[in-house]
Design an enzyme around this catalytic site. Structure first.
Site, PDB file in Angstrom:
ATOM      1  N   GLU A  12       0.848  -1.188   0.000  1.00 56.46           N
ATOM      2  CA  GLU A  12       0.000   0.000   0.000  1.00 56.46           C
ATOM      3  C   GLU A  12       0.884   1.240   0.000  1.00 56.46           C
ATOM      4  O   GLU A  12       1.646   1.465   0.940  1.00 56.46           O
ATOM      5  CB  GLU A  12      -0.917  -0.004   1.227  1.00 56.46           C
ATOM      6  CG  GLU A  12      -1.741   1.251   1.391  1.00 56.46           C
ATOM      7  CD  GLU A  12      -2.559   1.589   0.156  1.00 56.46           C
ATOM      8  OE1 GLU A  12      -2.237   2.599  -0.507  1.00 56.46           O
ATOM      9  OE2 GLU A  12      -3.493   0.833  -0.152  1.00 56.46           O
ATOM     10  N   THR A  19     -10.126   3.677  -1.543  1.00 61.65           N
ATOM     11  CA  THR A  19     -10.942   4.821  -1.938  1.00 61.65           C
ATOM     12  C   THR A  19     -12.116   5.038  -0.997  1.00 61.65           C
ATOM     13  O   THR A  19     -12.386   6.160  -0.560  1.00 61.65           O
ATOM     14  CB  THR A  19     -11.457   4.631  -3.375  1.00 61.65           C
ATOM     15  OG1 THR A  19     -10.347   4.619  -4.274  1.00 61.65           O
ATOM     16  CG2 THR A  19     -12.392   5.756  -3.769  1.00 61.65           C
ATOM     17  N   CYS A  20     -12.835   3.971  -0.666  1.00 60.24           N
ATOM     18  CA  CYS A  20     -14.059   4.110   0.126  1.00 60.24           C
ATOM     19  C   CYS A  20     -13.797   4.781   1.459  1.00 60.24           C
ATOM     20  O   CYS A  20     -14.476   5.743   1.823  1.00 60.24           O
ATOM     21  CB  CYS A  20     -14.701   2.744   0.335  1.00 60.24           C
ATOM     22  SG  CYS A  20     -16.217   2.813   1.306  1.00 60.24           S
ATOM     23  N   CYS A  25     -16.675   6.851  -0.209  1.00 60.20           N
ATOM     24  CA  CYS A  25     -17.968   6.663   0.453  1.00 60.20           C
ATOM     25  C   CYS A  25     -18.038   7.248   1.853  1.00 60.20           C
ATOM     26  O   CYS A  25     -18.988   7.957   2.200  1.00 60.20           O
ATOM     27  CB  CYS A  25     -18.307   5.175   0.552  1.00 60.20           C
ATOM     28  SG  CYS A  25     -17.860   4.189  -0.871  1.00 60.20           S
ATOM     29  N   LYS A  28     -17.425  11.179   2.150  1.00 61.49           N
ATOM     30  CA  LYS A  28     -18.523  11.786   1.396  1.00 61.49           C
ATOM     31  C   LYS A  28     -19.828  11.719   2.168  1.00 61.49           C
ATOM     32  O   LYS A  28     -20.577  12.703   2.265  1.00 61.49           O
ATOM     33  CB  LYS A  28     -18.642  11.093   0.045  1.00 61.49           C
ATOM     34  CG  LYS A  28     -19.749  11.578  -0.877  1.00 61.49           C
ATOM     35  CD  LYS A  28     -21.003  10.708  -0.887  1.00 61.49           C
ATOM     36  CE  LYS A  28     -20.786   9.250  -0.724  1.00 61.49           C
ATOM     37  NZ  LYS A  28     -21.038   8.425  -1.867  1.00 61.49           N
ATOM     38  N   ALA A  92       3.942  -1.244  -5.449  1.00 67.14           N
ATOM     39  CA  ALA A  92       4.386  -2.473  -6.095  1.00 67.14           C
ATOM     40  C   ALA A  92       4.094  -2.423  -7.586  1.00 67.14           C
ATOM     41  O   ALA A  92       3.005  -2.009  -7.998  1.00 67.14           O
ATOM     42  CB  ALA A  92       3.695  -3.675  -5.467  1.00 67.14           C
ATOM     43  N   GLY A 155     -22.931  14.503 -14.377  1.00 69.95           N
ATOM     44  CA  GLY A 155     -24.321  14.286 -13.998  1.00 69.95           C
ATOM     45  C   GLY A 155     -24.552  12.954 -13.324  1.00 69.95           C
ATOM     46  O   GLY A 155     -25.690  12.515 -13.179  1.00 69.95           O
ATOM     47  N   TYR A 157     -23.522  10.054 -10.003  1.00 75.34           N
ATOM     48  CA  TYR A 157     -23.761  10.089  -8.559  1.00 75.34           C
ATOM     49  C   TYR A 157     -22.754  10.956  -7.828  1.00 75.34           C
ATOM     50  O   TYR A 157     -23.101  11.660  -6.861  1.00 75.34           O
ATOM     51  CB  TYR A 157     -23.798   8.668  -7.986  1.00 75.34           C
ATOM     52  CG  TYR A 157     -22.478   7.952  -7.912  1.00 75.34           C
ATOM     53  CD1 TYR A 157     -21.723   7.967  -6.759  1.00 75.34           C
ATOM     54  CD2 TYR A 157     -21.979   7.238  -9.007  1.00 75.34           C
ATOM     55  CE1 TYR A 157     -20.510   7.308  -6.669  1.00 75.34           C
ATOM     56  CE2 TYR A 157     -20.778   6.575  -8.937  1.00 75.34           C
ATOM     57  CZ  TYR A 157     -20.041   6.614  -7.770  1.00 75.34           C
ATOM     58  OH  TYR A 157     -18.829   5.961  -7.705  1.00 75.34           O
ATOM     59  N   GLU A 161     -24.012  14.088  -5.627  1.00 70.79           N
ATOM     60  CA  GLU A 161     -23.760  14.039  -4.190  1.00 70.79           C
ATOM     61  C   GLU A 161     -22.986  15.264  -3.734  1.00 70.79           C
ATOM     62  O   GLU A 161     -23.313  15.860  -2.696  1.00 70.79           O
ATOM     63  CB  GLU A 161     -23.017  12.752  -3.840  1.00 70.79           C
ATOM     64  CG  GLU A 161     -23.910  11.523  -3.933  1.00 70.79           C
ATOM     65  CD  GLU A 161     -23.178  10.210  -3.782  1.00 70.79           C
ATOM     66  OE1 GLU A 161     -23.848   9.192  -3.530  1.00 70.79           O
ATOM     67  OE2 GLU A 161     -21.933  10.200  -3.906  1.00 70.79           O
ATOM     68  N   ARG A 178     -23.668  17.112 -19.929  1.00 67.08           N
ATOM     69  CA  ARG A 178     -23.793  17.048 -21.378  1.00 67.08           C
ATOM     70  C   ARG A 178     -25.107  16.425 -21.838  1.00 67.08           C
ATOM     71  O   ARG A 178     -25.561  16.651 -22.957  1.00 67.08           O
ATOM     72  CB  ARG A 178     -22.633  16.255 -21.974  1.00 67.08           C
ATOM     73  CG  ARG A 178     -22.588  14.802 -21.526  1.00 67.08           C
ATOM     74  CD  ARG A 178     -21.373  14.087 -22.071  1.00 67.08           C
ATOM     75  NE  ARG A 178     -21.317  12.696 -21.600  1.00 67.08           N
ATOM     76  CZ  ARG A 178     -20.354  11.855 -21.904  1.00 67.08           C
ATOM     77  NH1 ARG A 178     -19.357  12.265 -22.667  1.00 67.08           N
ATOM     78  NH2 ARG A 178     -20.365  10.615 -21.430  1.00 67.08           N
ATOM     79  N   THR A 291     -18.121  -0.671  -3.384  1.00 62.89           N
ATOM     80  CA  THR A 291     -17.304  -1.299  -2.346  1.00 62.89           C
ATOM     81  C   THR A 291     -17.829  -2.669  -1.904  1.00 62.89           C
ATOM     82  O   THR A 291     -17.049  -3.631  -1.812  1.00 62.89           O
ATOM     83  CB  THR A 291     -17.185  -0.361  -1.135  1.00 62.89           C
ATOM     84  OG1 THR A 291     -16.504   0.834  -1.537  1.00 62.89           O
ATOM     85  CG2 THR A 291     -16.424  -1.014   0.013  1.00 62.89           C
ATOM     86  N   HIS A 416     -47.155   1.464   9.614  1.00 65.55           N
ATOM     87  CA  HIS A 416     -47.727   2.808   9.545  1.00 65.55           C
ATOM     88  C   HIS A 416     -47.440   3.584  10.836  1.00 65.55           C
ATOM     89  O   HIS A 416     -47.460   3.002  11.920  1.00 65.55           O
ATOM     90  CB  HIS A 416     -49.244   2.691   9.338  1.00 65.55           C
ATOM     91  CG  HIS A 416     -49.938   4.001   9.205  1.00 65.55           C
ATOM     92  ND1 HIS A 416     -49.877   4.750   8.057  1.00 65.55           N
ATOM     93  CD2 HIS A 416     -50.712   4.695  10.081  1.00 65.55           C
ATOM     94  CE1 HIS A 416     -50.597   5.855   8.226  1.00 65.55           C
ATOM     95  NE2 HIS A 416     -51.109   5.843   9.450  1.00 65.55           N
ATOM     96  N   GLU A 421     -44.172   2.232   3.704  1.00 69.68           N
ATOM     97  CA  GLU A 421     -45.400   1.455   3.540  1.00 69.68           C
ATOM     98  C   GLU A 421     -45.987   1.588   2.137  1.00 69.68           C
ATOM     99  O   GLU A 421     -46.703   0.699   1.670  1.00 69.68           O
ATOM    100  CB  GLU A 421     -46.446   1.862   4.575  1.00 69.68           C
ATOM    101  CG  GLU A 421     -46.998   3.265   4.415  1.00 69.68           C
ATOM    102  CD  GLU A 421     -47.996   3.616   5.521  1.00 69.68           C
ATOM    103  OE1 GLU A 421     -49.028   2.928   5.630  1.00 69.68           O
ATOM    104  OE2 GLU A 421     -47.734   4.578   6.265  1.00 69.68           O
TER     105      GLU A 421
END
Length: 432
Positions: A12, A19-20, A25, A28, A92, A155, A157, A161, A178, A291, A416, A421
């Site tokens: 690493e 990323t998550c 995620c 964000k 690596a 345009g 997610y 977001e 676009r 993920t 309810h 519902e």
């Protein structure tokens, strides 16, 4: 694999978490949570609460998000150590079918199997003049100060977001896309609903246009020239036009691993590449870039290769969520995709204002839609756009994955009063 007694090393080059956890995620979603308070403060008045003193401080949010990200990263590191996994803090590069070279240390490491799980990165349109004056979603988490205005290109997610985040934090927010309607790939009625609701809530959306050039101004702002001949002066431009697999410079060509035209690693159902000792999971394969999907692909890899239990991730009927406002939850086939596959359909749809919104004077509406096969009565798709849609879609996904029929949905007693519902109360199909 480490818990099975095998020798495992993870290379690493930045920080454990991917990323998550680090730049996707998790941070964000924390920004989304923060941005929701502005509407909650407005809604509070009719519930008897006065919060006129509320103010927002960006550095506090930014720094607390980084603290949480680092906390989670430390947990991942602890878990790796507990599983006897050696973490190598280095990049690596693949040398051959069984060897990788560590770039900083300069030494080579051999292994029986190599698993490529390097994910993807934010994409910049390098052919646009001045693109370097814009930021990406990764940069957005690190801003020194909150901009007064922002232009978001895209345009999908990520674009929506971040539009929700910035608008909720008081930033004058514009989205340029676009296409005609945002959220390409989602059901057409969900796309129209989200598009209209975001505009009603104050996010300006410019459709059918792109950014042609960005130029810096003396006052620190950016001048964006658009393809529709408009020009906009904004504090920040955010590129949210897609992601690309992290295979550039990875050395996969040294081992003869086949990549597709987007640079993604080509794999079979068991995440095998064309080289028997090299495997790949997650966004680097550009299958379903989520993920939980990467995690399930990794579990299937372990089952197949180390536990003698041939396993493959089933990529059908995977639920997805968009944490914009209104939020979106979807699973199964959209109406368009179902018709394209030859299904004769019955469509059930409802739109309404949730009880909480009616009481608060909040105009946001919820859309719910069921796509049902006319011959088998099976619910092929569930699509929700509104508050708590991501929470609802998780349980709806179980029903879709199990192949339940509309009659079985209808036989389920409603809870309810809830917005959910309505999913079991849609009695008559809409005319098409």
């Amino acid at each position: 694999v480490g818990k099975l007694g095998k020798r495992v090393a993870v290379a690493e080059q930045v920080q454990v978490g991917g990323t998550c956890v680090l730049r996707g995620c998790v941070p964000k979603k924390l920004l989304v949570y923060s941005s929701e308070f502005s509407q909650s403060f407005r809604d509070a008045k009719n519930f008897g609460w006065s919060v006129d003193w509320a103010r927002f401080d960006w550095p506090t949010l930014r720094d607390n998000v980084h603290k949480e990200v680092n906390r989670l990263s430390d947990i991942y590191s602890t878990n790796l150590n507990a599983a006897n996994v050696e973490v190598i803090e280095d990049r690596a590069i693949v040398q051959d079918a069984h060897t990788v070279r560590l770039t900083r240390e300069g030494r080579s490491v051999t292994a029986e199997r190599i698993l490529i799980a390097v994910g993807g990165h934010t994409y910049r349109p390098t052919d646009i003049k001045g693109q370097e004056y814009g930021i990406t979603s990764t940069d957005a988490f690190l801003l020194d100060e909150l901009p007064a205005s922002i232009l978001i290109a895209g345009g999908g997610y990520i674009a929506l977001e971040f539009a929700t985040v910035f608008a909720g934090l008081g930033v004058e927010t514009t989205v340029i896309y676009r296409g005609e309607r945002v959220l390409r790939g989602f059901d057409h009625e969900v796309r129209a609903h989200v598009h209209n609701e975001m505009q009603r809530a104050g996010v300006k959306i410019i459709s059918g246009a792109t950014i042609g050039e960005i130029a810096p101004l003396a006052n620190g702002k950016k001048l964006a020239s658009l393809s529709n001949s408009m020009q906009m002066e904004v504090d920040q431009v955010l590129w949210a036009v897609g992601r690309a697999p992290n295979t550039n410079g990875l050395g996969l060509e040294n081992a003869g691993v086949v990549l597709n035209e987007r640079g993604a690693v080509v794999v079979d159902a068991h995440s095998r590449t064309n080289v028997p000792s090299i495997f790949a999971v997650g966004d680097v394969t550009d299958r379903v870039n989520l993920t939980p999907v990467a995690i399930r692909e990794a579990v299937a890899f372990v089952n197949t290769e180390y536990l003698d239990k041939p396993d493959a991730m089933d990529h059908a009927d995977i639920a997805s969520a968009v944490f914009c406002s209104p939020s979106v939850g979807a699973v199964g086939l959209s109406e368009e995709d179902a018709r394209a596959k030859g299904h004769k359909l019955r469509i059930f749809r409802t739109t309404f204002r949730a009880m909480k919104n009616v009481f608060a004077g909040n105009e946001q509406r919820t859309l719910m839609k069921l796509v049902v096969d006319q011959n088998t009565d099976r619910v092929l798709g569930v699509h929700i756009a509104g508050q708590d849609a991501p929470e609802m879609i998780q349980l709806a996904a179980i029903a879709v994955k199990a192949g339940l029929t509309k009659a079985q949905w209808d036989a389920t007693c409603a809870v309810h009063p809830t917005a959910a519902e309505e999913l079991v109360l849609m009695g008559e199909p809409v005319a098409h």
